[in-house]
Design a protein around this motif. Structure first.
Motif, PDB file in Angstrom:
ATOM      1  N   GLU A   1       0.828  -1.212   0.000  1.00  0.00           N
ATOM      2  CA  GLU A   1       0.000   0.000   0.000  1.00  0.00           C
ATOM      3  C   GLU A   1       0.863   1.263   0.000  1.00  0.00           C
ATOM      4  O   GLU A   1       0.552   2.246  -0.663  1.00  0.00           O
ATOM      5  N   ILE A   2       1.946   1.219   0.762  1.00  0.00           N
ATOM      6  CA  ILE A   2       2.834   2.376   0.846  1.00  0.00           C
ATOM      7  C   ILE A   2       3.450   2.684  -0.521  1.00  0.00           C
ATOM      8  O   ILE A   2       3.527   3.844  -0.933  1.00  0.00           O
ATOM      9  N   MET A   3       3.856   1.637  -1.234  1.00  0.00           N
ATOM     10  CA  MET A   3       4.458   1.839  -2.565  1.00  0.00           C
ATOM     11  C   MET A   3       3.423   2.396  -3.550  1.00  0.00           C
ATOM     12  O   MET A   3       3.741   3.217  -4.402  1.00  0.00           O
ATOM     13  N   LYS A   4       2.170   1.958  -3.418  1.00  0.00           N
ATOM     14  CA  LYS A   4       1.109   2.527  -4.268  1.00  0.00           C
ATOM     15  C   LYS A   4       0.960   4.011  -3.982  1.00  0.00           C
ATOM     16  O   LYS A   4       0.827   4.823  -4.901  1.00  0.00           O
ATOM     17  N   LEU A   5       1.002   4.354  -2.710  1.00  0.00           N
ATOM     18  CA  LEU A   5       0.873   5.763  -2.309  1.00  0.00           C
ATOM     19  C   LEU A   5       2.008   6.617  -2.873  1.00  0.00           C
ATOM     20  O   LEU A   5       1.784   7.720  -3.341  1.00  0.00           O
ATOM     21  N   THR A   6       3.246   6.080  -2.799  1.00  0.00           N
ATOM     22  CA  THR A   6       4.380   6.885  -3.279  1.00  0.00           C
ATOM     23  C   THR A   6       4.293   7.093  -4.787  1.00  0.00           C
ATOM     24  O   THR A   6       4.679   8.146  -5.288  1.00  0.00           O
ATOM     25  N   SER A   7       3.754   6.122  -5.504  1.00  0.00           N
ATOM     26  CA  SER A   7       3.682   6.284  -6.968  1.00  0.00           C
ATOM     27  C   SER A   7       2.561   7.227  -7.386  1.00  0.00           C
ATOM     28  O   SER A   7       2.631   7.846  -8.430  1.00  0.00           O
TER      29      SER A   7
END
Length: 324
Positions: A315-321
């Motif tokens: 989820e965090i990686m989705k947020l950063t992208s």
């Protein structure tokens, strides 16, 4: 494209789960670790040597290291209870304490150990000197010291920190404020609200940096409530406490676990401080933060309920992208 910069703030046991999964991603990680622990091995070493307690730093060091499992076993090895002055000390705590003495500070010890243990990213104690955590309870009682706070019955109203060995104002470790200001994302937690997360934020410069940073600020809400700390708290109450302590809203996104912990699963003997699952109040959450991500983040193991680091980091990686 430069790597995304992510700073994770909290106590060693909680944030280690996230850091261990985050280091497999192509991001630039900084961990800011609480230094207000005064119990167990850390408390003893801190008292004997007046140094910042090493236990939380040890856990984070191992979580961010790519060393073989054997090294981890060595670092986590705990001396037996009948080992005299060594009793109960994990070997890693003694190593950190020794290097801190050799290098003149825990800050320098961590910089050397991150090289030695091949860690992915930087690790800073939140302050370079030991801090004492103070809790003001709802009935007005005040208790000093994290280990004493945990034993005191009653609900905490607010916490603050002081330097343990003198009256000067607690200062952030060097580079911590800059790391927060330069981050694309700052992650708080998971971990004990009053004793793992807030001690960092109550160092004035760190609190201020969180209010000023352009980073997306993410709070990973706890799965279970804690005895004497967050009894019967909803997820929205956790967020309210964080905002109250800094005097204004600063969290952009909250990650909430919606997976159920089976009634009989938790080992009460082992995890006696955890009571019941954190209840959801999505309306109150939505009124406090711009974004709520609710998903299954639950990992059941060893009769305890934990965050599944890989699911959280996904989820965090989705947020950063998505950012800007």
């Amino acid at each position: 494209m430069r790597k995304k910069r992510i700073t994770v703030i909290g106590g060693g046991t909680g944030i280690s789960v996230i850091l261990n999964s985050l280091r497999k991603q192509d991001v630039d990680i900084t961990a800011v670790v609480t230094v207000a622990d005064d119990g167990g091995s850390s408390g003893k070493l801190r008292e004997d040597m007046q140094l910042t307690p090493p236990g939380d730093l040890r856990n984070v060091l191992l979580a961010m290291s790519d060393m073989p499992k054997l090294y981890e076993k060595i670092f986590q090895y705990r001396f037996a209870d009948d080992d005299g002055p060594f009793a109960g000390h994990p070997l890693g705590n003694l190593i950190i304490a020794g290097i801190a003495e050799m290098q003149g500070s825990t800050y320098h010890a961590m910089q050397l150990l991150t090289k030695l243990l091949h860690t992915t990213g930087k690790i800073y104690p939140s302050s370079e000197r030991p801090l004492t955590l103070h809790a003001v309870f709802e009935d007005g009682t005040e208790v000093a010291g994290e280990s004493h706070i945990a034993k005191h019955r009653g609900m905490i109203d607010q916490v603050y920190v002081t330097n343990t060995y003198d009256d000067s104002k607690p200062q952030a470790s060097r580079n911590v404020v800059q790391a927060i200001l330069d981050s694309d994302m700052v992650i708080l937690g998971p971990g004990s609200l009053f004793t793992s997360i807030l001690p960092n934020l109550m160092i004035e410069e760190i609190g201020q940096a969180l209010l000023e940073t352009k980073a997306e600020t993410v709070y990973i809400c706890n799965i279970m409530t804690q005895k004497g700390e967050t009894e019967h708290f909803t997820d929205a109450q956790h967020v309210r406490v964080l905002h109250q302590h800094l005097g204004q809203p600063f969290i952009d996104t909250v990650l909430v676990n919606v997976d159920q912990v089976p009634q009989e699963y938790m080992n009460d003997h082992e995890f006696d401080e955890y009571l019941v699952q954190v209840e959801h109040d999505f309306a109150a959450l939505a009124s406090q933060v711009p974004r709520v991500i609710s998903s299954n983040f639950l990992l059941l193991e060893k009769k305890g309920a934990f965050h599944d680091g890989d699911l959280v980091v996904e989820e965090i990686m989705k947020l950063t992208s998505h950012k800007h």
